[in-house]
Design a protein around this motif. Structure first.
Motif, PDB file in Angstrom:
ATOM      1  N   GLU A  70       0.821  -1.212   0.000  1.00  0.00           N
ATOM      2  CA  GLU A  70       0.000   0.000   0.000  1.00  0.00           C
ATOM      3  C   GLU A  70       0.861   1.271   0.000  1.00  0.00           C
ATOM      4  O   GLU A  70       0.475   2.290  -0.557  1.00  0.00           O
ATOM      5  CB  GLU A  70      -0.904  -0.005   1.241  1.00  0.00           C
ATOM      6  N   HIS A  71       2.040   1.208   0.589  1.00  0.00           N
ATOM      7  CA  HIS A  71       2.885   2.386   0.762  1.00  0.00           C
ATOM      8  C   HIS A  71       3.889   2.600  -0.366  1.00  0.00           C
ATOM      9  O   HIS A  71       4.690   3.525  -0.312  1.00  0.00           O
ATOM     10  CB  HIS A  71       3.637   2.296   2.098  1.00  0.00           C
ATOM     11  N   GLN A  72       3.828   1.772  -1.391  1.00  0.00           N
ATOM     12  CA  GLN A  72       4.824   1.839  -2.467  1.00  0.00           C
ATOM     13  C   GLN A  72       4.851   3.169  -3.190  1.00  0.00           C
ATOM     14  O   GLN A  72       5.875   3.539  -3.750  1.00  0.00           O
ATOM     15  CB  GLN A  72       4.598   0.716  -3.466  1.00  0.00           C
ATOM     16  N   SER A  73       3.773   3.904  -3.169  1.00  0.00           N
ATOM     17  CA  SER A  73       3.752   5.189  -3.875  1.00  0.00           C
ATOM     18  C   SER A  73       4.529   6.280  -3.130  1.00  0.00           C
ATOM     19  O   SER A  73       4.825   7.330  -3.699  1.00  0.00           O
ATOM     20  CB  SER A  73       2.313   5.648  -4.108  1.00  0.00           C
ATOM     21  N   LEU A  74       4.867   6.037  -1.867  1.00  0.00           N
ATOM     22  CA  LEU A  74       5.622   7.019  -1.094  1.00  0.00           C
ATOM     23  C   LEU A  74       7.085   7.026  -1.526  1.00  0.00           C
ATOM     24  O   LEU A  74       7.716   5.982  -1.620  1.00  0.00           O
ATOM     25  CB  LEU A  74       5.568   6.696   0.401  1.00  0.00           C
ATOM     26  N   LYS A  75       7.607   8.217  -1.783  1.00  0.00           N
ATOM     27  CA  LYS A  75       9.042   8.358  -2.018  1.00  0.00           C
ATOM     28  C   LYS A  75       9.693   8.512  -0.655  1.00  0.00           C
ATOM     29  O   LYS A  75       9.295   9.360   0.139  1.00  0.00           O
ATOM     30  CB  LYS A  75       9.342   9.595  -2.861  1.00  0.00           C
ATOM     31  N   VAL A  76      10.702   7.679  -0.401  1.00  0.00           N
ATOM     32  CA  VAL A  76      11.381   7.707   0.894  1.00  0.00           C
ATOM     33  C   VAL A  76      12.866   7.953   0.666  1.00  0.00           C
ATOM     34  O   VAL A  76      13.555   7.147   0.046  1.00  0.00           O
ATOM     35  CB  VAL A  76      11.169   6.393   1.677  1.00  0.00           C
ATOM     36  N   TYR A  77      13.332   9.082   1.181  1.00  0.00           N
ATOM     37  CA  TYR A  77      14.729   9.454   1.083  1.00  0.00           C
ATOM     38  C   TYR A  77      15.469   9.011   2.340  1.00  0.00           C
ATOM     39  O   TYR A  77      14.948   9.127   3.444  1.00  0.00           O
ATOM     40  CB  TYR A  77      14.874  10.973   0.918  1.00  0.00           C
ATOM     41  N   TYR A  78      16.682   8.512   2.135  1.00  0.00           N
ATOM     42  CA  TYR A  78      17.538   8.037   3.216  1.00  0.00           C
ATOM     43  C   TYR A  78      18.751   8.955   3.321  1.00  0.00           C
ATOM     44  O   TYR A  78      19.487   9.148   2.348  1.00  0.00           O
ATOM     45  CB  TYR A  78      17.985   6.609   2.902  1.00  0.00           C
ATOM     46  N   LEU A  79      18.942   9.541   4.503  1.00  0.00           N
ATOM     47  CA  LEU A  79      20.091  10.409   4.734  1.00  0.00           C
ATOM     48  C   LEU A  79      21.028   9.762   5.749  1.00  0.00           C
ATOM     49  O   LEU A  79      20.648   9.526   6.893  1.00  0.00           O
ATOM     50  CB  LEU A  79      19.633  11.771   5.262  1.00  0.00           C
TER      51      LEU A  79
END
Length: 130
Positions: A70-79
């Motif tokens: 369900e959450h695949q549309s979220l862009k998640v940035y890793y810092l």
């Protein structure tokens, strides 16, 4: 995985083939403008991670497990905070948040609409940001 990595974690997020989370490396202050622009249409997540912190290593592993199809549309940035501390400082300035680690921010319409740190990260309801 080496004993050192088992104890202290790896410098990059877990690579689990079952995981639906696709991290986008955040390595430049210039990417913050891209994040702001993208946030006009979709929520953007930034995960600030200290690779030398035991709490941060545990939280990131548990955070990854929160992700579903369900959450695949979220862009998640890793810092990676140790490598890109100046980017973290700029995040604090641009999105008006106090630096913490680990920390998660949700950016929508160019502002931070949610942020949490440490174990509070695991209380996030990702679905509300879709």
């Amino acid at each position: 995985m080496s004993l050192f990595e088992n104890l202290f974690g790896n410098a990059t997020p877990h690579k689990d083939t079952k995981n639906t989370l696709h991290w986008i490396p955040l390595t430049s202050e210039n990417q913050l403008e891209e994040i702001k622009n993208s946030s006009k249409n979709n929520s953007i997540v930034i995960f600030k991670h200290s690779t030398s912190c035991g709490i941060s290593n545990m939280v990131i592993k548990r955070f990854e497990k929160l992700f579903t199809e369900e959450h695949q549309s979220l862009k998640v940035y890793y810092l990676d905070l140790l490598r890109y501390r100046s980017v973290s400082n700029e995040i604090a300035k641009v999105f008006d948040v106090v630096h913490e680690s680990p920390q998660i921010l949700v950016i929508r319409n160019e502002i931070s609409v949610f942020n949490a740190s440490h174990y509070d990260i695991l209380e996030i309801n990702l679905s509300r940001f879709l």
